[in-house]
Design a protein around this motif. Structure first.
Motif, short mmCIF file in Angstrom:
data_model
loop_
_atom_site.label_atom_id
_atom_site.label_comp_id
_atom_site.label_asym_id
_atom_site.label_seq_id
_atom_site.Cartn_x
_atom_site.Cartn_y
_atom_site.Cartn_z
N GLY A 10 -91.87 61.72 -64.31
CA GLY A 10 -90.80 61.30 -63.42
C GLY A 10 -90.76 59.78 -63.31
N ARG A 13 -86.76 56.06 -59.19
CA ARG A 13 -87.00 54.80 -58.44
C ARG A 13 -88.48 54.46 -58.35
NH1 ARG A 13 -84.31 55.34 -52.70
NH2 ARG A 13 -85.55 57.24 -52.77
N GLY A 15 -91.16 56.14 -59.74
CA GLY A 15 -91.91 56.31 -61.00
C GLY A 15 -91.78 55.11 -61.92
N TRP A 34 -92.64 61.11 -69.11
CA TRP A 34 -91.66 62.17 -69.33
C TRP A 34 -90.75 62.28 -68.12
CZ3 TRP A 34 -89.73 66.84 -67.44
CH2 TRP A 34 -88.82 67.47 -68.31
N ASP A 35 -89.46 62.40 -68.40
CA ASP A 35 -88.46 62.60 -67.36
C ASP A 35 -87.29 63.30 -68.04
OD1 ASP A 35 -87.60 60.87 -64.48
OD2 ASP A 35 -86.05 61.95 -65.61
N PRO A 36 -86.69 64.31 -67.39
CA PRO A 36 -85.58 65.02 -68.04
C PRO A 36 -84.32 64.18 -68.22
CG PRO A 36 -85.92 65.84 -65.80
CD PRO A 36 -87.04 64.89 -66.09
N GLN A 37 -84.22 63.05 -67.52
CA GLN A 37 -83.00 62.23 -67.64
C GLN A 37 -83.15 61.21 -68.77
OE1 GLN A 37 -81.17 60.73 -64.10
NE2 GLN A 37 -82.04 62.37 -62.85
N CYS A 70 -94.49 61.54 -60.16
CA CYS A 70 -93.48 60.76 -59.41
C CYS A 70 -92.11 61.41 -59.51
CB CYS A 70 -93.39 59.33 -59.96
SG CYS A 70 -94.98 58.50 -60.06
N SER A 71 -92.09 62.69 -59.82
CA SER A 71 -90.83 63.43 -60.00
C SER A 71 -90.28 63.85 -58.64
CB SER A 71 -91.12 64.65 -60.87
OG SER A 71 -92.29 65.30 -60.41
N SER A 72 -89.15 64.55 -58.64
CA SER A 72 -88.55 65.01 -57.39
C SER A 72 -89.54 65.91 -56.64
CB SER A 72 -87.28 65.80 -57.70
OG SER A 72 -86.63 65.26 -58.83
N THR A 75 -90.88 69.50 -57.46
CA THR A 75 -91.65 69.75 -58.69
C THR A 75 -93.13 69.39 -58.54
OG1 THR A 75 -91.27 67.52 -59.58
CG2 THR A 75 -89.59 69.16 -60.07
N HIS A 76 -93.51 68.73 -57.46
CA HIS A 76 -94.87 68.21 -57.34
C HIS A 76 -95.94 69.31 -57.42
CE1 HIS A 76 -93.59 64.25 -55.13
NE2 HIS A 76 -92.92 64.46 -56.25
N GLU A 93 -97.22 61.48 -55.78
CA GLU A 93 -96.39 60.95 -54.70
C GLU A 93 -96.32 61.98 -53.59
OE1 GLU A 93 -95.25 58.55 -53.38
OE2 GLU A 93 -95.41 57.00 -54.90
N LYS A 94 -96.11 61.51 -52.37
CA LYS A 94 -95.91 62.47 -51.28
C LYS A 94 -94.55 63.14 -51.49
CE LYS A 94 -92.56 60.49 -48.91
NZ LYS A 94 -91.29 61.08 -48.60
N GLY A 120 -99.66 59.54 -52.43
CA GLY A 120 -98.95 58.26 -52.30
C GLY A 120 -98.50 57.90 -50.90
N HIS A 175 -94.82 59.19 -43.01
CA HIS A 175 -95.53 57.93 -43.27
C HIS A 175 -96.07 57.32 -41.97
CE1 HIS A 175 -94.79 57.18 -47.55
NE2 HIS A 175 -93.59 57.65 -47.39
N1 LIG Z 1 -94.52 56.90 -51.08
C1 LIG Z 1 -93.32 56.38 -50.98
O1 LIG Z 1 -93.08 55.40 -50.29
C2 LIG Z 1 -92.20 56.98 -51.78
C3 LIG Z 1 -91.04 56.24 -52.00
C4 LIG Z 1 -90.03 56.82 -52.77
C5 LIG Z 1 -90.19 58.10 -53.27
N2 LIG Z 1 -91.33 58.79 -53.00
C6 LIG Z 1 -91.50 60.15 -53.54
O2 LIG Z 1 -91.46 60.05 -54.95
C7 LIG Z 1 -90.73 61.14 -55.49
C8 LIG Z 1 -89.59 60.59 -56.34
O3 LIG Z 1 -88.72 59.87 -55.54
P1 LIG Z 1 -87.65 58.85 -56.16
O4 LIG Z 1 -87.06 58.13 -55.01
O5 LIG Z 1 -88.26 58.08 -57.27
O6 LIG Z 1 -86.60 59.89 -56.74
P2 LIG Z 1 -85.63 59.74 -58.00
O7 LIG Z 1 -84.63 60.81 -57.82
O8 LIG Z 1 -85.20 58.33 -58.17
O9 LIG Z 1 -86.57 60.08 -59.26
C9 LIG Z 1 -87.09 61.35 -59.50
C10 LIG Z 1 -87.17 61.52 -60.99
O10 LIG Z 1 -87.87 62.72 -61.28
C11 LIG Z 1 -87.27 63.29 -62.44
N3 LIG Z 1 -87.69 64.68 -62.56
C12 LIG Z 1 -87.13 65.79 -62.03
N4 LIG Z 1 -87.84 66.89 -62.37
C13 LIG Z 1 -88.86 66.46 -63.14
C14 LIG Z 1 -89.96 67.11 -63.78
N5 LIG Z 1 -90.13 68.43 -63.69
N6 LIG Z 1 -90.84 66.36 -64.49
C15 LIG Z 1 -90.68 65.02 -64.56
N7 LIG Z 1 -89.67 64.34 -63.97
C16 LIG Z 1 -88.78 65.06 -63.26
C17 LIG Z 1 -85.79 63.06 -62.24
O11 LIG Z 1 -85.08 63.16 -63.44
C18 LIG Z 1 -85.78 61.64 -61.68
O12 LIG Z 1 -85.67 60.65 -62.69
C19 LIG Z 1 -90.27 61.98 -54.31
O13 LIG Z 1 -91.14 63.05 -54.16
C20 LIG Z 1 -90.37 61.06 -53.12
O14 LIG Z 1 -90.71 61.75 -51.92
C21 LIG Z 1 -92.33 58.26 -52.29
#
Ligand SMILES: NC(=O)c1ccc[n+]([C@@H]2O[C@H](COP(=O)([O-])OP(=O)(O)OC[C@H]3O[C@@H](n4cnc5c(N)ncnc54)[C@H](O)[C@@H]3O)[C@@H](O)[C@H]2O)c1
Length: 328
Positions: A10, A13, A15, A34-37, A70-72, A75-76, A93-94, A120, A175
């Motif tokens: 993932g 943002r 990741g 790896w990321d599906p996008q 770092c995916s959605s 999926t964690h 990531e949380k 995270g 948090h």
């Molecule tokens: N600790 C923090 O401060 C903090 C800040 C932002 C996000 N996060 C966490 O990080 C995670 C991602 O958030 P984001 O804001 O980057 O979201 P985002 O939507 O920008 O990115 C998520 C990415 O995961 C990809 N993805 C989806 N399924 C997947 C899989 N099975 N394997 C790999 N990649 C996959 C998506 O294509 C996308 O690019 C969330 O769980 C969010 O809670 C934590």
């Protein structure tokens, strides 16, 4: 342990930010993502010396020394189960999982396997909070009386994000609950929360979510805390905390004075305010897995923060104070 090969699952943002941190880290010499996008992957590949896997499995079956999940959020849990089963040290990531029972089970699985898992919660790695924790531990604040916390997002999240976020307390305030436990060394034992919808942003009503809330918390040693939460702060991303004790009062978060009665916060949102903390937590994770430092945030800490978030969610629903359930 040098010349580390790290996988990233993932690269949205957070990741992509962590991948940049890895690329700059002296101990890492190979990164596979790896990321599906496809577009997201292609953009990152243009900027950084990374390899792109064909599938998540492809990342895990390789020679990786560690993986960042770092995916959605949804999926964690599945990905973490895989990395634990394969004995791969993991930064997740949380949240660990989207429900409390599943989070507890995963934490138990990780602990039983002796897995190296860091969660995270980046504020723990922020220099300002770290300095404050040391002051508390040195007794500089004396007996803690009160903690006052403020969180305000720059802008409300989109409606589709809200639909799966778990609600304000699970997604945002978790948090605040974590940093309160970290700084005080106390557990949160009781919560009363009330909330409303004031921003007019779409999606909150449909998701039965709230955008503005006040939460009162009781800690195990008797300290009281209050948290005001908003999904929109006109001052920009606004994260503040104040601890008041018998010998002193300390604050974190307001970088500027309240000039002309206005609140000033750093511009740029969470990736700017916590840029140093995000880098430090990844460095801390790499130190941890090579035996050179403590775990920045354990699975047990993640469970405890989510337990408080669930209690706050229940309090909002019932209108009553709720004891934090630590037994499952
Ligand atoms: N600790 C923090 O401060 C903090 C800040 C932002 C996000 N996060 C966490 O990080 C995670 C991602 O958030 P984001 O804001 O980057 O979201 P985002 O939507 O920008 O990115 C998520 C990415 O995961 C990809 N993805 C989806 N399924 C997947 C899989 N099975 N394997 C790999 N990649 C996959 C998506 O294509 C996308 O690019 C969330 O769980 C969010 O809670 C934590």
């Amino acid at each position: 342990m040098t010349g580390l090969h790290v996988g990233v699952l993932g690269v949205g943002r957070i990741g992509s930010f962590h991948t940049r941190t890895l690329a700059d880290h002296g101990l890492v010499d190979r990164i596979t993502i790896w990321d599906p996008q496809d577009q997201t992957v292609a953009a990152l590949r243009e900027q950084l010396p990374i390899e792109v896997a064909e599938s998540p499995d492809d990342v895990l079956v390789g020679s990786v020394d560690a993986v960042l999940i770092c995916s959605s959020s949804a999926t964690h849990a599945g990905l973490l189960r895989e990395t634990i089963a394969r004995g791969v040290p993991t930064f997740c990531e949380k949240p660990l999982a989207t429900s409390l029972p599943e989070t507890r089970v995963l934490a138990a699985v990780a602990e039983a396997a002796g897995a190296l898992v860091t969660v995270g919660f980046q504020r723990r790695s922020d220099p300002q909070y770290r300095a404050l924790k040391e002051q508390v531990e040195r007794g500089e604040l004396g007996t803690l009386y009160l903690a006052r916390l403020v969180i305000g997002d720059e802008a409300p999240p989109p409606a589709d994000y809200l639909a799966t976020s778990g609600g304000l307390f699970v997604d945002q305030s978790v948090h605040d609950f974590d940093i309160l436990r970290y700084l005080t060394g106390q557990d949160i034992v009781e919560v009363y929360a009330t909330g409303t919808r004031l921003t007019g942003a779409p999606g909150f009503a449909e998701s039965d979510d709230t955008d503005t809330a006040v939460t009162m918390l009781k800690l195990s040693d008797g300290t009281f805390a209050s948290l005001t939460s908003s999904r929109h702060s006109a001052a920009g991303y606004d994260v503040r905390l104040e601890l008041a004790g018998s010998k002193g009062v300390r604050a974190v978060g307001l970088t500027e004075s309240r000039a002309n009665g206005e609140v000033h916060t750093p511009s740029g949102g969470f990736l700017t305010r916590f840029a140093g903390a995000y880098r430090a937590e990844i460095a801390g994770f790499l130190d941890y897995i090579r035996g050179a430092g403590p775990n920045p945030c354990s699975v047990g800490d993640a469970v405890a923060a989510l337990e408080v978030a669930m209690a706050a969610t229940e309090s909002l629903r019932t209108g009553s104070a709720v004891r934090v359930d630590t037994d499952g």
